[in-house]
Design an enzyme around this catalytic site. Structure first.
Site, PDB file in Angstrom:
ATOM      1  N   CYS A 105      14.272  -0.331  -2.583  1.00 29.70           N
ATOM      2  CA  CYS A 105      15.641  -0.763  -1.789  1.00 29.70           C
ATOM      3  C   CYS A 105      15.811  -0.119  -0.386  1.00 29.70           C
ATOM      4  CB  CYS A 105      16.602  -0.151  -3.043  1.00 29.70           C
ATOM      5  SG  CYS A 105      16.702  -1.066  -4.362  1.00 29.70           S
ATOM      6  N   GLY A 128      -7.738  13.698  16.153  1.00 37.64           N
ATOM      7  CA  GLY A 128      -7.078  12.537  16.554  1.00 37.64           C
ATOM      8  C   GLY A 128      -7.587  11.357  16.884  1.00 37.64           C
TER       9      GLY A 128
END
Length: 415
Positions: free
Chosen positions: A360, A246
């Protein structure tokens, strides 16, 4: 245009270069949009990570690269040659790691939802199985034991501690808090260790943690590691402590550089103070397992995309490109910042634009109100630092085909 200082990207005579190779020239061979990864950057990142661990006196560092960040086979084979192992979270990632030649004895299996088939696959892929299952619940430990018994094997396991810390990162990628699905609470680990029957067909070889992704503030990391060390003292002897991954990287120009040295320094000093100096008499110092993903691959990758058209709507100027959120979702999902750079500089004045894709969804956006030179249809743009969680999180939404990935070799060849 935005200011940027990048390890692999630079301009020369108005042309954008990746490792000193002209992206405009390279792009003539490919259909946009496409991903391109730098082997040179990959090797540099791996070596920097390993060398920083050694320079900060990390005991026996083992790097298990997190395939979820980027599972490109050519990159995995390069990492294997460098001596890298793998951190996997699915049976598919296990198969990919094995296909790349990574030895099962260098593979750790994380994730809360390992299926019985995946567990069996991991135990059967080598005489000794994999290096470790990072166990996320007592129920999972029972299941692994049952399957190991049925196969006449003893599974190697590490209990994943939930240290109850909230990392300073995006809420979707924070994994070490009390309300998160990951890991086992310390009090439950203490109870688990007393139940000897749970370990009849498994061997406890380590303890692990992972508190989130894109970590640049290391206070939570240090606190979690202290919890891991104190929990480890409850066990007579362990082969390794898995400190997770991380570590963050700089996406935004104001973020500076990755805190790799500070990260290693804190890990080294915390393990030394809270475990090594207090470990049971005669117990060997455990190895330190790392699960980096983003640090290794983020800045290796670029996404090359073509401008379809521009659009002006009142005060808003849109640059519509042929890459969409299905190809690269981080900007839409996390509101993540990524450099967007023209492959060829011109002398036009910067204008503030919204760089959007054809999907879209209003969320299909790569940059909002971003300063960019004037561009037109068929101009090429580069989205930088997309090597981590780019292609691996892509989809075929809107029935768009998955885009191609290419690898740039150290001599400029396309692999």
């Amino acid at each position: 245009m935005e200011k940027f200082n990048h390890q692999s990207l630079s301009y020369k005579k108005s042309q954008l270069l990746l490792d000193q190779h002209c992206l405009n020239s390279i792009s003539k061979q490919m259909k946009t949009p496409f991903y391109l990864y730098s082997v040179k950057a990959l090797e540099n990142n791996f070596n920097n990570f390993l060398n920083s661990a050694k320079e900060n006196n990390i005991s026996k560092p083992i790097i298990c690269y997190a395939l979820k960040a980027n599972s490109n086979l050519k990159l995995l084979k390069k990492l294997k040659k460098l001596g890298c192992g793998a951190d996997i979270v699915s049976g598919g990632e296990l198969k990919q790691a094995l296909k790349a030649g990574i030895c099962p004895t260098k593979i750790v299996f994380s994730g809360v939802g390992k299926t019985r088939d995946e567990i069996r696959l991991a135990l059967d892929c080598h005489q000794e199985g994999i290096y470790s299952f990072n166990i996320e619940s007592i129920e999972e430990l029972v299941t692994v034991g049952e399957i190991a018994k049925s196969l006449g094997k003893k599974a190697r396991v590490a209990l994943r501690l939930n240290p109850e810390v909230n990392a300073k990162t995006h809420k979707h990628i924070s994994t070490g808090g009390l309300g998160h699905k990951f890991g086992i609470l310390r009090q439950d680990i203490e109870k688990c260790l007393k139940r000897k029957s749970l370990f009849k067909h498994v061997k406890l070889v380590g303890l692990s943690m992972h508190i989130g992704s894109q970590l640049t503030c290391l206070k939570a990391t240090q606190k979690a590691l202290k919890e891991l060390c104190e929990t480890a003292l409850l066990v007579n002897e362990l082969e390794f402590l898995d400190v997770g991954g991380g570590l963050g990287v700089p996406y935004h120009p104001e973020q500076g550089v990755s805190p790799i040295n500070e990260y290693m320094k804190r890990i080294s000093s915390t393990i030394d103070k809270h475990y090594n100096q207090k470990r049971p008499a005669g117990a060997v110092i455990p190895a330190t397992v790392f699960e980096p993903g983003r640090y290794i691959v983020a800045n290796t990758g670029v996404l090359i995309t073509e401008v379809i058209r521009t659009k002006t709507s009142g005060p808003n100027k849109f640059i519509i490109i042929d890459a969409g959120m299905n190809d690269f979702v981080r900007s839409s999902l996390y509101d993540a910042y990524h450099h967007v750079l023209p492959l060829k500089k011109n002398r036009t004045k910067n204008e503030y634009v919204n760089i959007v894709g054809p999907i879209c969804e209003t969320a299909d956006s790569f940059a909002k109100n971003r300063a960019l030179q004037r561009v037109k249809a068929q101009d090429l743009l580069c989205v930088a630092d997309v090597g981590a969680y780019g292609y691996s999180m892509s989809s075929v939404y809107n029935m768009r085909e998955k885009i191609k990935e290419y690898v740039l070799g150290t001599n400029g060849e396309i692999l």
